[in-house]
Design a protein around this motif. Structure first.
Motif, PDB file in Angstrom:
ATOM      1  N   VAL A 287      13.897  33.684  -0.312  1.00 52.86           N
ATOM      2  CA  VAL A 287      13.940  32.684  -1.480  1.00 52.86           C
ATOM      3  C   VAL A 287      12.780  32.859  -2.551  1.00 52.86           C
ATOM      4  O   VAL A 287      12.841  32.046  -3.489  1.00 52.86           O
ATOM      5  CB  VAL A 287      13.854  31.273  -0.870  1.00 52.86           C
ATOM      6  CG1 VAL A 287      15.009  31.249   0.404  1.00 52.86           C
ATOM      7  CG2 VAL A 287      12.627  30.930  -0.245  1.00 52.86           C
ATOM      8  N   LYS A 288      11.853  33.857  -2.349  1.00 54.96           N
ATOM      9  CA  LYS A 288      10.805  34.125  -3.398  1.00 54.96           C
ATOM     10  C   LYS A 288      11.270  33.915  -4.566  1.00 54.96           C
ATOM     11  O   LYS A 288      12.205  34.857  -5.015  1.00 54.96           O
ATOM     12  CB  LYS A 288       9.860  35.045  -3.031  1.00 54.96           C
ATOM     13  CG  LYS A 288       8.921  34.861  -1.723  1.00 54.96           C
ATOM     14  CD  LYS A 288       7.939  35.974  -1.851  1.00 54.96           C
ATOM     15  CE  LYS A 288       6.841  35.622  -0.582  1.00 54.96           C
ATOM     16  NZ  LYS A 288       6.050  36.810  -0.298  1.00 54.96           N
ATOM     17  N   GLY A 289      10.769  33.501  -5.772  1.00 52.20           N
ATOM     18  CA  GLY A 289      11.264  33.518  -6.916  1.00 52.20           C
ATOM     19  C   GLY A 289      12.469  32.633  -7.419  1.00 52.20           C
ATOM     20  O   GLY A 289      12.990  32.345  -8.710  1.00 52.20           O
ATOM     21  N   ARG A 290      13.069  31.924  -6.360  1.00 48.36           N
ATOM     22  CA  ARG A 290      14.359  31.231  -6.735  1.00 48.36           C
ATOM     23  C   ARG A 290      13.870  29.765  -6.382  1.00 48.36           C
ATOM     24  O   ARG A 290      14.362  28.912  -6.839  1.00 48.36           O
ATOM     25  CB  ARG A 290      15.372  31.650  -5.979  1.00 48.36           C
ATOM     26  CG  ARG A 290      15.809  33.260  -6.234  1.00 48.36           C
ATOM     27  CD  ARG A 290      17.250  33.163  -5.540  1.00 48.36           C
ATOM     28  NE  ARG A 290      17.044  33.429  -4.247  1.00 48.36           N
ATOM     29  CZ  ARG A 290      17.808  32.656  -3.410  1.00 48.36           C
ATOM     30  NH1 ARG A 290      18.678  31.839  -3.846  1.00 48.36           N
ATOM     31  NH2 ARG A 290      17.809  32.921  -1.978  1.00 48.36           N
ATOM     32  N   PHE A 291      13.172  29.717  -5.203  1.00 48.65           N
ATOM     33  CA  PHE A 291      12.878  28.455  -4.522  1.00 48.65           C
ATOM     34  C   PHE A 291      11.496  27.759  -4.875  1.00 48.65           C
ATOM     35  O   PHE A 291      10.697  28.723  -4.768  1.00 48.65           O
ATOM     36  CB  PHE A 291      13.172  28.267  -3.170  1.00 48.65           C
ATOM     37  CG  PHE A 291      14.655  28.268  -2.630  1.00 48.65           C
ATOM     38  CD1 PHE A 291      15.496  28.562  -3.457  1.00 48.65           C
ATOM     39  CD2 PHE A 291      14.935  28.077  -1.543  1.00 48.65           C
ATOM     40  CE1 PHE A 291      16.927  28.671  -3.319  1.00 48.65           C
ATOM     41  CE2 PHE A 291      16.322  28.163  -0.946  1.00 48.65           C
ATOM     42  CZ  PHE A 291      17.241  28.544  -1.959  1.00 48.65           C
ATOM     43  N   THR A 292      11.322  26.492  -4.985  1.00 51.76           N
ATOM     44  CA  THR A 292       9.889  25.919  -5.300  1.00 51.76           C
ATOM     45  C   THR A 292       9.876  24.772  -4.534  1.00 51.76           C
ATOM     46  O   THR A 292      10.556  23.952  -4.619  1.00 51.76           O
ATOM     47  CB  THR A 292       9.660  25.701  -6.807  1.00 51.76           C
ATOM     48  OG1 THR A 292       9.877  26.999  -7.367  1.00 51.76           O
ATOM     49  CG2 THR A 292       8.386  25.284  -7.145  1.00 51.76           C
ATOM     50  N   MET A 293       8.729  24.793  -3.775  1.00 55.95           N
ATOM     51  CA  MET A 293       8.399  23.697  -2.887  1.00 55.95           C
ATOM     52  C   MET A 293       7.241  22.566  -3.508  1.00 55.95           C
ATOM     53  O   MET A 293       6.273  23.408  -4.282  1.00 55.95           O
ATOM     54  CB  MET A 293       7.981  23.815  -1.558  1.00 55.95           C
ATOM     55  CG  MET A 293       7.612  22.630  -0.655  1.00 55.95           C
ATOM     56  SD  MET A 293       7.543  23.276   1.163  1.00 55.95           S
ATOM     57  CE  MET A 293       7.595  21.709   2.161  1.00 55.95           C
ATOM     58  N   SER A 294       7.397  21.377  -3.376  1.00 54.46           N
ATOM     59  CA  SER A 294       6.088  20.666  -4.216  1.00 54.46           C
ATOM     60  C   SER A 294       6.136  19.386  -3.219  1.00 54.46           C
ATOM     61  O   SER A 294       6.930  18.734  -2.232  1.00 54.46           O
ATOM     62  CB  SER A 294       6.359  20.145  -5.558  1.00 54.46           C
ATOM     63  OG  SER A 294       7.789  19.551  -5.714  1.00 54.46           O
ATOM     64  N   ARG A 295       5.049  18.626  -3.478  1.00 55.19           N
ATOM     65  CA  ARG A 295       5.079  17.174  -2.695  1.00 55.19           C
ATOM     66  C   ARG A 295       4.481  16.228  -3.425  1.00 55.19           C
ATOM     67  O   ARG A 295       3.342  16.628  -4.591  1.00 55.19           O
ATOM     68  CB  ARG A 295       4.175  17.654  -1.183  1.00 55.19           C
ATOM     69  CG  ARG A 295       2.627  17.970  -1.553  1.00 55.19           C
ATOM     70  CD  ARG A 295       2.116  18.254  -0.303  1.00 55.19           C
ATOM     71  NE  ARG A 295       1.966  17.091   0.798  1.00 55.19           N
ATOM     72  CZ  ARG A 295       2.053  17.392   1.921  1.00 55.19           C
ATOM     73  NH1 ARG A 295       1.658  18.474   2.662  1.00 55.19           N
ATOM     74  NH2 ARG A 295       1.888  16.062   2.888  1.00 55.19           N
ATOM     75  N   ASP A 296       4.472  15.095  -3.223  1.00 53.79           N
ATOM     76  CA  ASP A 296       4.156  13.884  -3.969  1.00 53.79           C
ATOM     77  C   ASP A 296       3.364  13.081  -2.652  1.00 53.79           C
ATOM     78  O   ASP A 296       4.297  12.249  -2.241  1.00 53.79           O
ATOM     79  CB  ASP A 296       5.055  13.098  -4.780  1.00 53.79           C
ATOM     80  CG  ASP A 296       4.471  11.940  -5.402  1.00 53.79           C
ATOM     81  OD1 ASP A 296       5.264  11.189  -6.137  1.00 53.79           O
ATOM     82  OD2 ASP A 296       3.435  11.606  -5.294  1.00 53.79           O
ATOM     83  N   ASN A 297       2.067  13.239  -2.617  1.00 52.26           N
ATOM     84  CA  ASN A 297       1.515  12.488  -1.362  1.00 52.26           C
ATOM     85  C   ASN A 297       1.502  10.963  -1.765  1.00 52.26           C
ATOM     86  O   ASN A 297       1.202  10.296  -1.031  1.00 52.26           O
ATOM     87  CB  ASN A 297       0.212  12.822  -1.310  1.00 52.26           C
ATOM     88  CG  ASN A 297       0.042  14.311  -0.520  1.00 52.26           C
ATOM     89  OD1 ASN A 297       1.183  14.864   0.032  1.00 52.26           O
ATOM     90  ND2 ASN A 297      -1.045  15.003  -0.396  1.00 52.26           N
ATOM     91  N   ALA A 298       1.309  10.613  -2.810  1.00 49.43           N
ATOM     92  CA  ALA A 298       1.293   9.087  -3.357  1.00 49.43           C
ATOM     93  C   ALA A 298       2.427   8.268  -3.003  1.00 49.43           C
ATOM     94  O   ALA A 298       2.396   7.298  -2.748  1.00 49.43           O
ATOM     95  CB  ALA A 298       0.972   9.083  -4.934  1.00 49.43           C
ATOM     96  N   ASN A 299       3.500   9.205  -3.055  1.00 53.40           N
ATOM     97  CA  ASN A 299       4.854   8.397  -2.605  1.00 53.40           C
ATOM     98  C   ASN A 299       5.463   9.114  -1.333  1.00 53.40           C
ATOM     99  O   ASN A 299       6.678   9.014  -0.957  1.00 53.40           O
ATOM    100  CB  ASN A 299       5.840   8.686  -3.980  1.00 53.40           C
ATOM    101  CG  ASN A 299       5.402   7.774  -4.857  1.00 53.40           C
ATOM    102  OD1 ASN A 299       5.350   6.718  -4.775  1.00 53.40           O
ATOM    103  ND2 ASN A 299       4.835   8.593  -6.041  1.00 53.40           N
ATOM    104  N   ASN A 300       4.788   9.954  -0.602  1.00 52.47           N
ATOM    105  CA  ASN A 300       5.295  10.369   0.621  1.00 52.47           C
ATOM    106  C   ASN A 300       6.602  11.144   0.579  1.00 52.47           C
ATOM    107  O   ASN A 300       7.622  10.997   1.304  1.00 52.47           O
ATOM    108  CB  ASN A 300       5.572   9.418   1.545  1.00 52.47           C
ATOM    109  CG  ASN A 300       4.318   8.795   2.288  1.00 52.47           C
ATOM    110  OD1 ASN A 300       3.059   8.989   1.797  1.00 52.47           O
ATOM    111  ND2 ASN A 300       4.347   8.036   3.349  1.00 52.47           N
ATOM    112  N   LEU A 301       6.566  12.123  -0.617  1.00 60.92           N
ATOM    113  CA  LEU A 301       7.725  13.003  -0.977  1.00 60.92           C
ATOM    114  C   LEU A 301       7.549  14.331  -0.819  1.00 60.92           C
ATOM    115  O   LEU A 301       6.432  14.638  -1.242  1.00 60.92           O
ATOM    116  CB  LEU A 301       8.432  12.401  -1.993  1.00 60.92           C
ATOM    117  CG  LEU A 301       8.983  10.932  -2.350  1.00 60.92           C
ATOM    118  CD1 LEU A 301       9.096  10.576  -3.816  1.00 60.92           C
ATOM    119  CD2 LEU A 301      10.313  11.189  -1.647  1.00 60.92           C
TER     120      LEU A 301
END
Length: 123
Positions: free
Chosen positions: A63-77
């Motif tokens: 999935v490299k180059g196609r998928f991106t993971m991220s997080r929002d710790n302030a909103n538990n997402l």
């Protein structure tokens, strides 16, 4: 921690989807998070992982180059942006949490799992 995934669905090859994972509990920001998937008749495989701070991300070669993971710790997402989807990406996608800092693409290290969300990519 309780984890609930959303955002799955049916998409044509080449399309995009964004998966979300909502976590409960104040300790969420201390957990590394991962996305995994399982297709019918296959073992669960890693997709992506992110450190507790969000500073480090890890991706499976598929999935490299196609998928991106991220997080929002302030909103538990936690998010998984999936672009250029292929039929072989079809699977149930799971969000998971691990109180770990290393080896984050290993499913066995994860302590908590969501119920999964279906992603189907048509050719």
């Amino acid at each position: 921690a309780q984890l609930v995934e959303s955002g799955g669905g049916l998409v044509q090859a080449g399309g995009s989807l964004r998966l979300s994972c909502t976590a409960s509990g104040r300790a969420f920001r201390r957990y590394a998070m991962g996305w995994f998937r399982q297709a019918p008749g296959k073992d669960r495989e890693s997709v992506a992982a992110i450190s507790w701070s969000g500073d480090s991300t890890y991706y499976a070669d598929t999935v490299k180059g196609r998928f991106t993971m991220s997080r929002d710790n302030a909103n538990n997402l936690v998010y998984l942006q999936m672009n250029s989807l292929k039929p072989e990406d079809t699977a149930v996608y799971y969000c998971a949490a691990a109180y770990k800092t290393d080896g984050l693409l290993r499913p066995a290290l994860y302590d908590y799992w969501g119920q999964g969300t279906q992603v189907t990519v048509s050719s």
